[in-house]
Design an enzyme around this catalytic site. Structure first.
Site, short mmCIF file in Angstrom:
data_model
loop_
_atom_site.label_atom_id
_atom_site.label_comp_id
_atom_site.label_asym_id
_atom_site.label_seq_id
_atom_site.Cartn_x
_atom_site.Cartn_y
_atom_site.Cartn_z
N ASP A 216 9.09 56.23 8.45
CA ASP A 216 7.72 56.49 7.98
C ASP A 216 6.76 55.57 8.67
O ASP A 216 7.46 54.53 8.01
CB ASP A 216 7.31 57.55 6.47
CG ASP A 216 6.38 57.25 6.80
OD1 ASP A 216 5.95 58.34 7.97
OD2 ASP A 216 4.81 56.45 6.24
N GLU A 275 9.29 56.13 13.30
CA GLU A 275 8.04 57.37 13.96
C GLU A 275 7.38 55.89 13.89
O GLU A 275 6.53 55.21 13.53
CB GLU A 275 7.58 57.92 12.69
CG GLU A 275 6.08 58.63 13.24
CD GLU A 275 4.93 58.47 12.06
OE1 GLU A 275 4.68 59.83 12.10
OE2 GLU A 275 5.74 57.54 11.08
C1 NOJ Z 1 3.93 59.70 8.96
C2 NOJ Z 1 3.59 61.26 8.06
O1 NOJ Z 1 4.74 61.79 9.24
C3 NOJ Z 1 2.45 61.59 7.75
O2 NOJ Z 1 2.69 63.23 7.37
C4 NOJ Z 1 1.79 61.35 6.40
O3 NOJ Z 1 0.88 61.20 6.25
C5 NOJ Z 1 2.23 59.35 7.37
N1 NOJ Z 1 2.83 59.15 8.03
C6 NOJ Z 1 1.70 58.32 6.01
O4 NOJ Z 1 2.29 58.38 5.74
#
Ligand code: NOJ
Ligand code: CA
Length: 540
Positions: A216, A275
């Site tokens: 993440d 991500e």
């Molecule tokens: C990306 C995640 O996919 C999302 O759902 C989240 O709110 C943010 N990162 C913060 O962790």
């Protein structure tokens, strides 16, 4: 024959071990996938009960969104204990059983790890609050004095991704940084203790048997030296086009390198997927250099509008940039943070037609593909959820930009009141499901060979069987404006009509699969509006 090809390919993949390069990975948003204990919220038991479905669909792996102990201020992306399961989702024993069961079904398992921030309920943050300014406990997060005569102004001008300032002030006068909600304080990755803790967390899950991690905000852990101002407002809009001092700093790559060494020290090719919302495909490729992560979601592809020239450009640039570092491309059309692509492409019949064509386009491209739960059912974004259910922290600050509508529970069967998502007798699911979703349910679509689910199942079956797919590159064929045509290896071709009119072109083979009606006569094919066709080529 088909069996043989499949077995050969499995042997080859096993030998090279590089399974992720052409894997289809199914994203399970646990909260909304299947409710195993009947409280209206999806859980690990529910996922276990649907593994047969996922294996039959034909995917190679699943990615589970966070299921760790969490106060759920951001639905699990605010982790309070990285080594345990939230009671809403089950127990650690359920997680272990799910991993083992998935493996028995031939599915690999990727779990989420959230290293940019913890929950404000995490023991570290609680300790930091109690210990006060200047203590080692505060060094695990990013605490600063404010500006202004009494420190009443935030330390810099950074904005939270969810809206509003990225800093919150405590009663003792110090401010702490949170790039997301105030309940998600950012960790200080300049502190070796933070590195050691996350390596230990990764080991914990690797030892439990997971095959990899989705990282993440993998572009966020390191901040620019001195935390400089950006200089103007509306910073979130810049993230896709410019490097800002809180994202995509070069220093994050050292963390990814260390994690790669850790992954490589385990047997069985464990992977990391980044991500990273970064300004360009070239910068994205930095995350998948040979000594970094294995995959990085291609959000430039996800955000491409329904236009042939735009798609061709993003595909070419993606293959060039990831190819330059020897990595596969990682295609994605939807996830739990964005409006579902049926709706982005036009909603209703039009959106669905385009989404079906997009599926055949995407699944034919070289590299790996992520499928977000429900896209194989052609689910649209739910745009009319009643106000009282909406609790996404992004929507609370940005009413236009909520993520609830793509997180509605999955309809499994055409039965009231909640389409088989939960147990009979349960009155409510955590988000209500549209009354019209019966025909979209898994059960209904399995009965219909023309359904979107049948299209995905067939596409995944063909993809597995064709040795010319995988991550080998593509060759574009000449085709009329508004269409795309390419071959992969000798035996396979794809045509896509992204216009609203039928288009005729020379048939590049025999039809294997089509997203809409297709007419072939005398060597010419008439492509339906907004449709895609897969072709087998006899010369192969
Ligand atoms: C990306 C995640 O996919 C999302 O759902 C989240 O709110 C943010 N990162 C913060 O962790
Ligand atoms: Ca449940």
């Amino acid at each position: 024959m088909t069996e043989l090809v499949h077995a050969d390919r499995a042997a080859e993949t096993e030998a090279t071990g590089r399974w992720w390069r052409d894997a289809v990975i199914y994203q399970v948003y646990v909260r909304s996938f299947a409710d195993g204990n009947g409280d209206g919220i999806g859980d690990l038991l529910g996922v276990r009960s649907r593994l047969r479905y996922l294996a039959d669909l034909g995917v190679d792996a699943i990615w589970l969104n966070p299921f760790y102990t969490s106060p759920m201020a951001d639905f699990g992306y605010d982790v309070a204990d990285y080594r345990d399961v939230d009671p809403i989702f089950g127990s650690l024993a359920d997680a272990k059983a799910l991993i083992d069961d998935a493996h028995r079904h031939g599915l690999r398992v990727i779990v989420d790890v959230v290293p940019n921030h913890t929950s404000d309920q995490h023991v570290w943050f609680q300790e930091a609050l109690a210990a006060g300014p200047g203590t080692p406990a505060r060094e695990r997060y990013i605490f600063r004095e404010g500006k202004g005569a009494d420190g009443e102004l935030p330390p810099n001008d950074w904005e939270s991704v969810f809206g509003g300032p990225a800093w919150t002030r405590l009663p003792d006068g110090q401010w702490y940084l949170h790039l997301f909600a105030p309940e998600q304080p950012d960790l200080n990755w300049e502190n070796p203790e933070v590195h050691a803790e996350f390596e230990s967390i990764l080991r914990f899950w690797l030892d439990l048997g997971v095959d990899g991690f989705r990282i993440d905000v993998s572009h966020g852990m390191v901040k620019a030296e001195g935390l400089p101002d950006v200089g103007h407002a509306d910073q979130v809009k810049m993230i896709g086009t410019e490097v800002v001092p809180f994202f995509d700093q070069d220093g994050v790559h050292e963390i990814h390198r260390a994690w790669r060494r850790l992954l490589d020290s385990y047997p069985g090719m464990r992977i990391g997927v980044a991500e990273a919302w970064v300004p360009s495909l070239d910068r994205l490729a930095n995350y998948v250099r040979p000594d970094e992560m294995h995959q990085a979601f291609n959000f430039h592809f996800l955000t491409t509008p329904w236009d042939a020239a735009r798609f061709r450009k993003v595909i070419d640039e993606s293959l060039a940039s990831s190819g330059a570092v020897g990595a596969p491309a990682t295609w994605v059309l939807s996830n739990h943070d964005v409006k579902r692509h049926v709706t982005r492409y036009g909603h209703g019949e039009l959106g669905l037609r385009r989404a079906r064509a997009a599926a055949l386009l995407t699944l034919a491209l070289p590299g790996s593909t992520y499928v977000y739960q429900g896209e194989e059912l052609g689910l649209p974004e739910v745009l009319d959820l009643p106000e009282e259910y909406l609790t996404d922290p992004q929507r609370l600050r940005n009413p236009e930009d909520g993520r609830d509508g793509c997180r509605v529970p999955i309809p499994w069967a055409d039965v009231e009141p909640h389409f088989g998502f939960s147990l009979p007798g349960i009155e409510e699911t955590w988000l209500p499901m549209p009354a019209s979703w019966g025909p979209l349910s898994v059960e209904s679509q399995l009965r219909d060979p023309a359904s979107t689910l049948s299209l995905y199942r067939e596409a995944l079956r063909i993809r597995r069987d064709l040795t010319s797919l995988g991550d080998e590159s593509l060759t574009w064929l000449d085709s009329p404006a508004g269409t795309l045509a390419f071959t992969r290896g000798d035996g396979f071709a794809v045509t896509v009509n992204l216009t609203g009119e039928p288009v005729e072109l020379p048939a590049p083979g025999r039809v294997l699969l089509a997203s809409a009606g297709v007419e072939v006569a005398g060597g010419t094919v008439r492509l339906a509006p907004d449709s895609a066709v897969w072709w087998g080529r006899d010369d192969a």
